[in-house]
Design a protein around this motif. Structure first.
Motif, PDB file in Angstrom:
ATOM      1  N   MET A  48     -10.780 -24.329 -48.081  1.00  0.00           N
ATOM      2  CA  MET A  48     -12.745 -24.406 -47.679  1.00  0.00           C
ATOM      3  C   MET A  48     -12.320 -23.858 -48.792  1.00  0.00           C
ATOM      4  O   MET A  48     -14.115 -23.958 -48.818  1.00  0.00           O
ATOM      5  N   PHE A  49     -12.047 -22.037 -49.006  1.00  0.00           N
ATOM      6  CA  PHE A  49     -12.435 -21.275 -49.312  1.00  0.00           C
ATOM      7  C   PHE A  49     -12.130 -21.267 -50.902  1.00  0.00           C
ATOM      8  O   PHE A  49     -12.526 -20.620 -51.804  1.00  0.00           O
ATOM      9  N   SER A  50     -10.941 -22.231 -50.923  1.00  0.00           N
ATOM     10  CA  SER A  50     -10.377 -22.129 -52.894  1.00  0.00           C
ATOM     11  C   SER A  50     -11.527 -22.238 -53.600  1.00  0.00           C
ATOM     12  O   SER A  50     -11.795 -21.844 -55.250  1.00  0.00           O
ATOM     13  N   PRO A  51     -12.716 -22.497 -53.224  1.00  0.00           N
ATOM     14  CA  PRO A  51     -13.366 -23.519 -55.255  1.00  0.00           C
ATOM     15  C   PRO A  51     -14.367 -22.237 -55.199  1.00  0.00           C
ATOM     16  O   PRO A  51     -14.773 -22.654 -56.333  1.00  0.00           O
ATOM     17  N   TYR A  52     -13.988 -21.339 -54.687  1.00  0.00           N
ATOM     18  CA  TYR A  52     -15.425 -20.229 -54.923  1.00  0.00           C
ATOM     19  C   TYR A  52     -14.228 -19.195 -56.083  1.00  0.00           C
ATOM     20  O   TYR A  52     -14.748 -18.120 -56.237  1.00  0.00           O
ATOM     21  N   GLY A  53     -13.058 -19.591 -56.130  1.00  0.00           N
ATOM     22  CA  GLY A  53     -12.608 -18.124 -56.732  1.00  0.00           C
ATOM     23  C   GLY A  53     -11.220 -18.070 -56.037  1.00  0.00           C
ATOM     24  O   GLY A  53     -10.642 -18.575 -55.403  1.00  0.00           O
ATOM     25  N   LYS A  54     -10.242 -17.081 -57.498  1.00  0.00           N
ATOM     26  CA  LYS A  54      -8.744 -17.212 -56.505  1.00  0.00           C
ATOM     27  C   LYS A  54      -8.124 -16.636 -55.529  1.00  0.00           C
ATOM     28  O   LYS A  54      -8.790 -15.093 -55.651  1.00  0.00           O
ATOM     29  N   ILE A  55      -7.956 -16.728 -54.384  1.00  0.00           N
ATOM     30  CA  ILE A  55      -7.567 -15.931 -53.073  1.00  0.00           C
ATOM     31  C   ILE A  55      -6.472 -15.570 -53.317  1.00  0.00           C
ATOM     32  O   ILE A  55      -5.406 -16.176 -54.148  1.00  0.00           O
ATOM     33  N   ILE A  56      -6.004 -14.553 -53.238  1.00  0.00           N
ATOM     34  CA  ILE A  56      -4.792 -13.770 -53.651  1.00  0.00           C
ATOM     35  C   ILE A  56      -4.401 -13.692 -52.169  1.00  0.00           C
ATOM     36  O   ILE A  56      -2.911 -13.160 -52.007  1.00  0.00           O
ATOM     37  N   LYS A  68      -2.406 -16.349 -24.229  1.00  0.00           N
ATOM     38  CA  LYS A  68      -3.088 -17.306 -25.066  1.00  0.00           C
ATOM     39  C   LYS A  68      -2.081 -16.959 -26.271  1.00  0.00           C
ATOM     40  O   LYS A  68      -2.683 -17.286 -27.555  1.00  0.00           O
ATOM     41  N   ARG A  69      -0.519 -15.981 -26.308  1.00  0.00           N
ATOM     42  CA  ARG A  69       0.122 -16.207 -27.444  1.00  0.00           C
ATOM     43  C   ARG A  69       0.447 -16.771 -28.425  1.00  0.00           C
ATOM     44  O   ARG A  69       0.532 -18.299 -28.142  1.00  0.00           O
ATOM     45  N   GLY A  70       0.656 -16.725 -29.500  1.00  0.00           N
ATOM     46  CA  GLY A  70       0.501 -17.770 -30.477  1.00  0.00           C
ATOM     47  C   GLY A  70      -0.783 -18.611 -30.902  1.00  0.00           C
ATOM     48  O   GLY A  70      -0.325 -19.546 -31.809  1.00  0.00           O
ATOM     49  N   GLU A  71      -1.731 -18.665 -30.371  1.00  0.00           N
ATOM     50  CA  GLU A  71      -2.993 -18.787 -30.377  1.00  0.00           C
ATOM     51  C   GLU A  71      -3.667 -18.555 -31.647  1.00  0.00           C
ATOM     52  O   GLU A  71      -3.704 -17.235 -31.265  1.00  0.00           O
ATOM     53  N   PRO A  72      -4.558 -19.189 -32.677  1.00  0.00           N
ATOM     54  CA  PRO A  72      -5.648 -17.748 -33.208  1.00  0.00           C
ATOM     55  C   PRO A  72      -6.527 -17.440 -32.395  1.00  0.00           C
ATOM     56  O   PRO A  72      -6.516 -18.123 -31.603  1.00  0.00           O
ATOM     57  N   ARG A  73      -7.111 -16.261 -33.399  1.00  0.00           N
ATOM     58  CA  ARG A  73      -7.342 -15.752 -32.660  1.00  0.00           C
ATOM     59  C   ARG A  73      -9.336 -15.450 -33.223  1.00  0.00           C
ATOM     60  O   ARG A  73     -10.181 -14.815 -32.294  1.00  0.00           O
ATOM     61  N   GLY A  74      -9.139 -16.906 -33.853  1.00  0.00           N
ATOM     62  CA  GLY A  74     -10.296 -17.044 -34.514  1.00  0.00           C
ATOM     63  C   GLY A  74     -11.030 -16.656 -35.461  1.00  0.00           C
ATOM     64  O   GLY A  74     -12.685 -16.330 -36.054  1.00  0.00           O
ATOM     65  N   PHE A  75     -10.393 -15.910 -36.416  1.00  0.00           N
ATOM     66  CA  PHE A  75     -11.408 -15.175 -37.158  1.00  0.00           C
ATOM     67  C   PHE A  75      -9.783 -14.706 -38.816  1.00  0.00           C
ATOM     68  O   PHE A  75      -8.969 -14.975 -37.871  1.00  0.00           O
ATOM     69  N   ALA A  76     -10.190 -14.316 -39.493  1.00  0.00           N
ATOM     70  CA  ALA A  76      -9.453 -14.497 -40.790  1.00  0.00           C
ATOM     71  C   ALA A  76      -9.713 -13.165 -41.906  1.00  0.00           C
ATOM     72  O   ALA A  76     -11.001 -12.947 -41.940  1.00  0.00           O
ATOM     73  N   PHE A  77      -9.383 -13.311 -42.101  1.00  0.00           N
ATOM     74  CA  PHE A  77      -9.696 -12.048 -43.706  1.00  0.00           C
ATOM     75  C   PHE A  77      -9.072 -13.563 -44.549  1.00  0.00           C
ATOM     76  O   PHE A  77      -8.114 -13.942 -44.892  1.00  0.00           O
ATOM     77  N   ILE A  78      -9.547 -13.087 -46.007  1.00  0.00           N
ATOM     78  CA  ILE A  78      -9.195 -13.915 -47.261  1.00  0.00           C
ATOM     79  C   ILE A  78      -9.271 -13.057 -48.663  1.00  0.00           C
ATOM     80  O   ILE A  78     -11.266 -12.685 -48.815  1.00  0.00           O
ATOM     81  N   GLN A  79      -8.629 -12.168 -49.082  1.00  0.00           N
ATOM     82  CA  GLN A  79      -8.685 -11.597 -49.989  1.00  0.00           C
ATOM     83  C   GLN A  79      -8.705 -12.576 -51.320  1.00  0.00           C
ATOM     84  O   GLN A  79      -8.158 -13.272 -52.116  1.00  0.00           O
ATOM     85  N   TYR A  80      -9.785 -12.299 -52.187  1.00  0.00           N
ATOM     86  CA  TYR A  80     -10.426 -13.128 -53.427  1.00  0.00           C
ATOM     87  C   TYR A  80      -9.756 -11.656 -54.795  1.00  0.00           C
ATOM     88  O   TYR A  80      -9.513 -10.461 -54.820  1.00  0.00           O
ATOM     89  N   SER A  81      -9.507 -12.245 -56.003  1.00  0.00           N
ATOM     90  CA  SER A  81      -8.583 -11.243 -57.190  1.00  0.00           C
ATOM     91  C   SER A  81     -10.097 -10.934 -57.298  1.00  0.00           C
ATOM     92  O   SER A  81     -10.236  -9.286 -57.914  1.00  0.00           O
ATOM     93  N   THR A  82     -11.391 -11.160 -57.240  1.00  0.00           N
ATOM     94  CA  THR A  82     -12.723 -10.372 -57.724  1.00  0.00           C
ATOM     95  C   THR A  82     -13.483 -10.543 -57.062  1.00  0.00           C
ATOM     96  O   THR A  82     -14.344 -11.282 -55.971  1.00  0.00           O
ATOM     97  N   LYS A  83     -14.596  -9.400 -57.073  1.00  0.00           N
ATOM     98  CA  LYS A  83     -15.931  -9.168 -56.208  1.00  0.00           C
ATOM     99  C   LYS A  83     -16.438 -10.215 -56.489  1.00  0.00           C
ATOM    100  O   LYS A  83     -17.375 -10.690 -55.491  1.00  0.00           O
TER     101      LYS A  83
END
Length: 170
Positions: A48-56, A68-83
């Protein structure tokens, strides 16, 4: 016989010694992605997020203990190469529906700004809601608001208990 020694001095600029400055530099190109449906996988998120830049890097958070061990928490962080890439992704993806839920996308650095603003406004009493608790801009309840809510609940219970002890006038 004396052996010559060499002293090497490494100069670190003052701002590099502060761990917050490192966090600020990386968080400018790092996105927080919240309100994720539990069916969304890491691969789907990257797609979903890769069309907008290089995900590092991508940090998909999971429950590590409890029922709920092993289940997703419902959020994530994505680091791009540029601001700039991160800002573009934020603009394009914030509010977009994924599995029927609107994504909440913001720069990771904005979290600190929202928390500071919420603390200042909660001290002024500007954002109390009907239940008597204070909420931050992001919708999360601050620690001081939780404490205030507990105190209010205890006060109400004490008043209720005192009212039950008083004999009824006949």
């Amino acid at each position: 016989m004396r052996v010559p020694t060499t002293l090497i001095v490494i100069y670190y600029p003052l701002h590099s010694m502060d761990p917050r400055s490192f966090a600020d530099e990386t968080s400018e190109s790092r996105l927080y992605v919240g309100n994720l449906d539990l069916r969304i996988t890491e691969a789907a998120l990257i797609k979903m997020f890769s069309p907008y830049g290089k995900i590092i890097s991508e940090d998909f958070l999971w429950h590590t203990r409890g029922p709920k061990r092993g289940e997703p928490r419902g959020f994530a962080f994505i680091q791009y190469s540029t601001k700039e890439e991160a800002i573009l992704a934020k603009e394009k993806m914030h509010g977009r529906l994924a599995c029927g839920r609107p994504l909440m996308v913001r720069l990771a650095s904005e979290k600190y700004l929202e928390e500071a603003a919420a603390q200042n406004s909660s001290k002024a009493g500007c954002n109390t809601i009907k239940s008597g608790t204070t909420s931050t801009i992001s919708g999360q309840v601050s620690r001081s608001a939780k404490i205030a809510a507990i105190k209010n609940k205890l006060k109400a219970l004490d008043e209720e208990r005192d009212g039950a002890k008083k004999p009824k006038a006949s």
